[in-house]
Enzyme design. Structure first.
Site, PDB file in Angstrom:
ATOM      1  N   LEU A   1      -8.394   5.453   7.631  1.00 60.03           N
ATOM      2  CA  LEU A   1      -7.998   6.266   8.449  1.00 60.03           C
ATOM      3  C   LEU A   1      -6.686   5.964   9.477  1.00 60.03           C
ATOM      4  O   LEU A   1      -6.432   6.304  10.467  1.00 60.03           O
ATOM      5  CB  LEU A   1      -9.230   6.622   9.648  1.00 60.03           C
ATOM      6  CG  LEU A   1     -10.384   7.123   8.853  1.00 60.03           C
ATOM      7  CD1 LEU A   1     -11.592   7.558   9.951  1.00 60.03           C
ATOM      8  CD2 LEU A   1      -9.981   8.453   8.274  1.00 60.03           C
TER       9      LEU A   1
ATOM     10  N   TYR B   1       9.416   0.511  -0.171  1.00 57.49           N
ATOM     11  CA  TYR B   1       8.549   1.658  -0.478  1.00 57.49           C
ATOM     12  C   TYR B   1       8.721   2.080  -2.219  1.00 57.49           C
ATOM     13  O   TYR B   1       7.536   1.808  -2.740  1.00 57.49           O
ATOM     14  CB  TYR B   1       8.430   2.709   0.271  1.00 57.49           C
ATOM     15  CG  TYR B   1       7.659   4.144  -0.363  1.00 57.49           C
ATOM     16  CD1 TYR B   1       6.299   4.148   0.120  1.00 57.49           C
ATOM     17  CD2 TYR B   1       8.292   5.097  -0.829  1.00 57.49           C
ATOM     18  CE1 TYR B   1       5.608   5.186  -0.620  1.00 57.49           C
ATOM     19  CE2 TYR B   1       7.617   6.231  -1.529  1.00 57.49           C
ATOM     20  CZ  TYR B   1       6.366   6.041  -1.370  1.00 57.49           C
ATOM     21  OH  TYR B   1       5.525   7.094  -1.777  1.00 57.49           O
TER      22      TYR B   1
HETATM   23  P1  NAD Z   1      -0.922  10.110   3.659  1.00 56.83           P
HETATM   24  O1  NAD Z   1      -0.297   8.981   4.534  1.00 56.83           O
HETATM   25  O2  NAD Z   1      -1.096  11.415   4.105  1.00 56.83           O
HETATM   26  O3  NAD Z   1      -2.439   9.673   2.899  1.00 56.83           O
HETATM   27  C1  NAD Z   1      -2.384   8.232   2.681  1.00 56.83           C
HETATM   28  C2  NAD Z   1      -3.936   7.982   3.119  1.00 56.83           C
HETATM   29  O4  NAD Z   1      -3.966   6.488   2.706  1.00 56.83           O
HETATM   30  C3  NAD Z   1      -4.129   7.794   4.462  1.00 56.83           C
HETATM   31  O5  NAD Z   1      -5.140   8.899   5.024  1.00 56.83           O
HETATM   32  C4  NAD Z   1      -4.383   6.566   5.141  1.00 56.83           C
HETATM   33  O6  NAD Z   1      -5.183   6.474   6.129  1.00 56.83           O
HETATM   34  C5  NAD Z   1      -4.651   5.992   3.831  1.00 56.83           C
HETATM   35  N1  NAD Z   1      -4.588   4.296   3.676  1.00 56.83           N
HETATM   36  C6  NAD Z   1      -3.483   3.804   4.238  1.00 56.83           C
HETATM   37  N2  NAD Z   1      -3.782   2.468   3.894  1.00 56.83           N
HETATM   38  C7  NAD Z   1      -4.857   2.333   3.474  1.00 56.83           C
HETATM   39  C8  NAD Z   1      -5.889   1.137   3.188  1.00 56.83           C
HETATM   40  N3  NAD Z   1      -5.265  -0.011   3.167  1.00 56.83           N
HETATM   41  N4  NAD Z   1      -7.095   1.425   2.811  1.00 56.83           N
HETATM   42  C9  NAD Z   1      -7.489   2.585   2.850  1.00 56.83           C
HETATM   43  N5  NAD Z   1      -6.609   3.857   2.984  1.00 56.83           N
HETATM   44  C10 NAD Z   1      -5.643   3.451   3.491  1.00 56.83           C
HETATM   45  O7  NAD Z   1      -0.104  10.385   2.298  1.00 56.83           O
HETATM   46  P2  NAD Z   1       0.168  11.499   1.320  1.00 56.83           P
HETATM   47  O8  NAD Z   1       1.548  12.107   1.625  1.00 56.83           O
HETATM   48  O9  NAD Z   1      -0.825  12.202   1.041  1.00 56.83           O
HETATM   49  O10 NAD Z   1       0.348  10.445   0.107  1.00 56.83           O
HETATM   50  C11 NAD Z   1      -0.822  10.242  -0.811  1.00 56.83           C
HETATM   51  C12 NAD Z   1      -0.146   9.291  -1.989  1.00 56.83           C
HETATM   52  O11 NAD Z   1       0.916   9.937  -2.785  1.00 56.83           O
HETATM   53  C13 NAD Z   1       0.417   8.225  -1.413  1.00 56.83           C
HETATM   54  O12 NAD Z   1       0.356   7.265  -2.471  1.00 56.83           O
HETATM   55  C14 NAD Z   1       2.060   8.469  -1.624  1.00 56.83           C
HETATM   56  O13 NAD Z   1       2.933   7.132  -1.896  1.00 56.83           O
HETATM   57  C15 NAD Z   1       2.188   9.382  -2.770  1.00 56.83           C
HETATM   58  N6  NAD Z   1       3.125  10.183  -2.711  1.00 56.83           N
HETATM   59  C16 NAD Z   1       3.458  11.080  -1.666  1.00 56.83           C
HETATM   60  C17 NAD Z   1       4.362  12.128  -1.596  1.00 56.83           C
HETATM   61  C18 NAD Z   1       4.507  12.981  -0.788  1.00 56.83           C
HETATM   62  O14 NAD Z   1       5.565  13.781  -0.673  1.00 56.83           O
HETATM   63  N7  NAD Z   1       3.429  13.361   0.224  1.00 56.83           N
HETATM   64  C19 NAD Z   1       5.294  11.897  -2.563  1.00 56.83           C
HETATM   65  C20 NAD Z   1       5.348  10.973  -3.578  1.00 56.83           C
HETATM   66  C21 NAD Z   1       4.115  10.070  -3.674  1.00 56.83           C
END
Ligand code: NAD
Length: 311
Positions: free
Chosen positions: A33, A140
Site C-alpha cells: 500500500l 527506473y
Molecule cells: P502503481 O504504483 O499504481 O502500482 C504499483 C503497486 O505496487 C502499488 O499499489 C504499490 O503500493 C505496490 N508496491 C510498491 N512497492 C511495493 C513493495 N515493496 N511491496 C509490495 N507492494 C509494493 O503502478 P502501476 O501504474 O499500476 O504499474 C504497475 C506495474 O506496471 C509497475 O511494475 C510499473 O513499473 C509497470 N508499468 C506501468 C506503466 C504505466 O503506464 N502505468 C507503464 C510501464 C510499466
C-alpha cells in the site's frame, strides 16, 4: 486458474485483479500500500494481503497452488528514481529476485513481468521493436531491464516460464494523481476540469504511446496462457504516437474546456519520441488495442469518480 498479483492494489494490478475474478479465476494480491491506493478498490472476491514483495516467507505462503504470478509491485516514477535510485533498485530489482526465488521454491510455473517502454530510452528508429537495444535514461528504466534479466535467467535455470511485457504509457479510470510526478493524462484532465494553467515540461513536441487500461489488461490476460512466449519480451502499447501538444487538444475536446499551457523546462529522464511497434504482441498474444485516445479520454471522464462529477 489461480493467480498471485504483486502490486495488485495499484492502477494496473487492481484492474487486472478485478477482471480476473469476474472471469471466475482465484486471485491473491500482495501489496504494501506504499503507493497510497485503497485496497477497498478490489472486488471482495480478491484475497488481499498487505506486505512487502521482498518478504520471501510471505510470498512462499501466498504462492501455494498458484499457476501464474503477475509481478507488478514496483516504484514507478521515472523522475523520482533519479532522486532515489537505491530505493528503486531495492524494490524493483530486489523484489523481482525475491519473487523468482519464492516461485522456484513453491514450484510455480509461469510469471508475467510488468516491464516498461521506458527501457528503450532515446531511439533513432520509431516505432520501437523489442529487438532494439535498450538505452535506459533513468534508474527506473535500469531497474526494469535488470528485472527482465533476473526473471529470464532464474526462469531458465529453474524451468519457470517467463514473459516480460513492456508496457507503454497506460491510462484510464482508477489512476491516481499524486501531487509530485503525476502521470500526464490524469494530470492534464484534472487541470483542464479544475481551471488554471496546464504545466507542460519541454516544448510539448515530445511524443508518447498512450494505451488504455482495458487493452493492457487484455494483453496481460493473454500472456498468462499463450503458448510460445517463454522468455519473450513483448511491447504493449497502442502503436499510435501522440505529442503532448496533440494530447492537450484531445483533452480540450474531451472536456469541452479551453486550457492554457504553461511551458516549463524539460524534465530529465524523459525522451523526445516513444511509440511501440506492437506486431509481436499481435502475433504472440492476439493483441489488438480497441480503445483509441478519443474514446479512452471519454471513458476516463465517464468512469473515473474523481472526474465524472466535474466533467
Ligand atoms: P502503481 O504504483 O499504481 O502500482 C504499483 C503497486 O505496487 C502499488 O499499489 C504499490 O503500493 C505496490 N508496491 C510498491 N512497492 C511495493 C513493495 N515493496 N511491496 C509490495 N507492494 C509494493 O503502478 P502501476 O501504474 O499500476 O504499474 C504497475 C506495474 O506496471 C509497475 O511494475 C510499473 O513499473 C509497470 N508499468 C506501468 C506503466 C504505466 O503506464 N502505468 C507503464 C510501464 C510499466
Amino acid at each position: 486458474m489461480r493467480f498471485l498479483i504483486t502490486g495488485g492494489v495499484g492502477f494496473i494490478g487492481c484492474a487486472l485483479a478485478n477482471h480476473l475474478v469476474r472471469e471466475g479465476h482465484h486471485v491473491r494480491v500482495l501489496d504494501d500500500l506504499s503507493a497510497g491506493y485503497d485496497p477497498d478498490r478490489l472486488d471482495p472476491k480478491v484475497l488481499f494481503t498487505r506486505g512487502d514483495v521482498r518478504d520471501v516467507p510471505k510470498l512462499w505462503t501466498l504462492l501455494q497452488k498458484v499457476d501464474c504470478v503477475y509481478h507488478l509491485a514496483a516504484r514507478v516514477y521515472v523522475e523520482q528514481s533519479i532522486l532515489y535510485p537505491r530505493e528503486y533498485n531495492d524494490v524493483n530489482v530486489g523484489g523481482t529476485v525475491a519473487v523468482m526465488e519464492a516461485m522456484r521454491d513453491a514450484g510455480v510455473k509461469r510469471v508475467v513481468l510488468a516491464s516498461s517502454g521506458a527501457v528503450y530510452g532515446e531511439q533513432a528508429m520509431q516505432p520501437v521493436k523489442e529487438t532494439h537495444p535498450p538505452n535506459p535514461q533513468s534508474p527506473y528504466a535500469v531497474s526494469k531491464i535488470a528485472a527482465e534479466h533476473y526473471v529470464f535467467t532464474i526462469g531458465a535455470l529453474w524451468d519457470i516460464e517467463t514473459v516480460a511485457l513492456r508496457i507503454f504509457n497506460a491510462y484510464g479510470p482508477g489512476q491516481q494523481v499524486p501531487t509530485s510526478h503525476p502521470p500526464v493524462i490524469p494530470q492534464f484532465v484534472k487541470q483542464a476540469l479544475g481551471g488554471g494553467s496546464l504545466v507542460v515540461f519541454g516544448d510539448g513536441s515530445q511524443t508518447r504511446d498512450f494505451v488504455y487500461i482495458d487493452d493492457v489488461v487484455e494483453a496481460m490476460v493473454a500472456a498468462a496462457t499463450a503458448s510460445d512466449v517463454d522468455r519473450a519480451i513483448i511491447n504493449v502499447g497502442s502503436g499510435r504516437e501522440l505529442s503532448i501538444n496533440e494530447l492537450i487538444k484531445k483533452v480540450e475536446q474531451a472536456t469541452g474546456r479551453k486550457v492554457h499551457p504553461l511551458y516549463n523546462s524539460a524534465q530529465s529522464g524523459g525522451v523526445s519520441r516513444l511509440v511501440a511497434d506492437i506486431s509481436l504482441a499481435r502475433r504472440k498474444l492476439g493483441f489488438k488495442p480497441r480503445t483509441d485516445i478519443d474514446k479512452g479520454l471519454r471513458l476516463l471522464l465517464e468512469r473515473d469518480p474523481q472526474f465524472a462529477a466535474k466533467a
